[in-house]
Scaffold this active site. Structure first.
Site, PDB file in Angstrom:
ATOM      1  N   SER A 162      45.348 -52.982 -49.618  1.00 23.49           N
ATOM      2  CA  SER A 162      45.967 -53.652 -50.761  1.00 23.49           C
ATOM      3  C   SER A 162      46.138 -55.207 -50.821  1.00 23.49           C
ATOM      4  O   SER A 162      46.328 -55.725 -51.581  1.00 23.49           O
ATOM      5  CB  SER A 162      47.465 -52.929 -51.015  1.00 23.49           C
ATOM      6  OG  SER A 162      48.293 -53.006 -49.671  1.00 23.49           O
ATOM      7  N   HIS A 219      50.790 -57.846 -49.090  1.00 24.75           N
ATOM      8  CA  HIS A 219      50.705 -57.978 -50.388  1.00 24.75           C
ATOM      9  C   HIS A 219      50.517 -59.580 -50.937  1.00 24.75           C
ATOM     10  O   HIS A 219      49.560 -60.231 -51.454  1.00 24.75           O
ATOM     11  CB  HIS A 219      51.416 -57.113 -51.348  1.00 24.75           C
ATOM     12  CG  HIS A 219      51.387 -55.680 -51.133  1.00 24.75           C
ATOM     13  ND1 HIS A 219      52.077 -54.708 -51.959  1.00 24.75           N
ATOM     14  CD2 HIS A 219      50.400 -55.128 -50.455  1.00 24.75           C
ATOM     15  CE1 HIS A 219      51.697 -53.696 -51.770  1.00 24.75           C
ATOM     16  NE2 HIS A 219      50.740 -53.800 -50.667  1.00 24.75           N
TER      17      HIS A 219
END
Length: 282
Positions: free
Chosen positions: A204, A261
């Site tokens: 991610s 992230h």
């Protein structure tokens, strides 16, 4: 984006789509009640696009000459993603392979790919440090990105990897894709490690880097052919902010590598700003 034409729903547009990517013509297809609508990113490619459509309608070969020569020996259909986007497809395959190995060998795979060496001694977890990585196991700086801890975690990350990755490879090549993946993977992992966390994983961080890169390229250099729906940007950034709140933990999303992230997004935005600036100058 400029509307070019609308095609009926029963028309197979796959050969045209593949040819457009091969000829590096920035575009997208949308679907509505009327059928498929083809949009063009760069108006200077309009004539080239029309010529390609005419050849497609006449049933003539569409791929560039060099690509046609290379693809003369017919390869299995499952190899198509590796021809269209080799870096993206290879990453996807690697994540699937690691996920399968985790199902077979469990924590042994995690210990081998985590950002620092891990072991269990006398019932306690023994954690190495970054000196072990820098002076002997440098692959650990990236390999946590290959670890996924559930089917939903894996599928979600692979969808965004394929969506953004093949667009970057088609328009900027595999070298640029490799650069973004390498820098954002390491950057995201180090950002998460800086919080004191050693057990984390997932693609991610790279996905958010790809999002940042594609978004800035589409906004600052629209002639580059990149496109990302604004609502998708809002959704992904909103999701990142949501997982940083206490509400996420209340609904079962408490163990999210938020710093990874954010670290990946920062790397992607930095690269997107740099390369979109170069595109504007040229």
């Amino acid at each position: 984006m400029y509307k070019v034409l609308t095609l009926p729903r029963d028309v197979d547009t796959r050969p045209l789509r593949q040819a457009l990517w091969a000829h590096r013509i920035g575009h997208r297809f949308t679907e509505d009640e009327e059928g498929y609508t083809l949009w063009l990113a760069d108006p200077e490619q309009h004539q080239q696009l029309l010529q390609l459509i005419e050849r497609w309608q006449r049933g003539e070969p569409l791929m560039p000459q060099g690509a046609a020569q290379r693809s003369a020996p017919q390869s299995p259909a499952w190899l198509t993603p590796f021809r269209l986007a080799p870096v993206t497809a290879s990453l996807l395959a690697a994540c699937l392979a690691v996920f399968g190995l985790m199902a077979l060998f469990g924590d042994l795979v995690i210990a081998w790919l985590a950002i620092v060496p891990l072991a269990v001694a006398r019932g306690s977890l023994v954690v190495g440090d970054m000196s072990d990585v820098l002076f002997g196991q440098p692959w650990r700086l990236f390999t946590p990105a290959l670890l996924h801890f559930g089917w939903m975690h894996l599928i979600f990350n692979m969808l965004w990897l394929w969506y953004f990755g093949r667009q970057i490879e088609a328009l900027h090549g595999r070298g640029r894709m490799l650069l973004i993946v390498a820098l954002s993977g390491v950057g995201a992992n180090l950002a998460q490690y800086a919080t004191g966390t050693v057990l984390f994983g997932g693609m991610s961080g790279v996905d958010f880097a790809l999002l940042g890169y594609v978004w800035l390229m589409s906004r600052r250099a629209p002639q580059s052919g990149f496109f990302v729906p604004q609502m998708l940007v809002v959704f992904m950034l909103g999701w990142m902010v949501f997982t940083m709140t206490d509400m996420a933990a209340a609904v079962g999303f408490g163990n999210v590598a938020n710093e990874a992230h954010l670290g990946g997004l920062v790397v992607g935005l930095a690269l997107g700003w740099y390369y979109s600036g170069r595109a504007r100058q040229s």
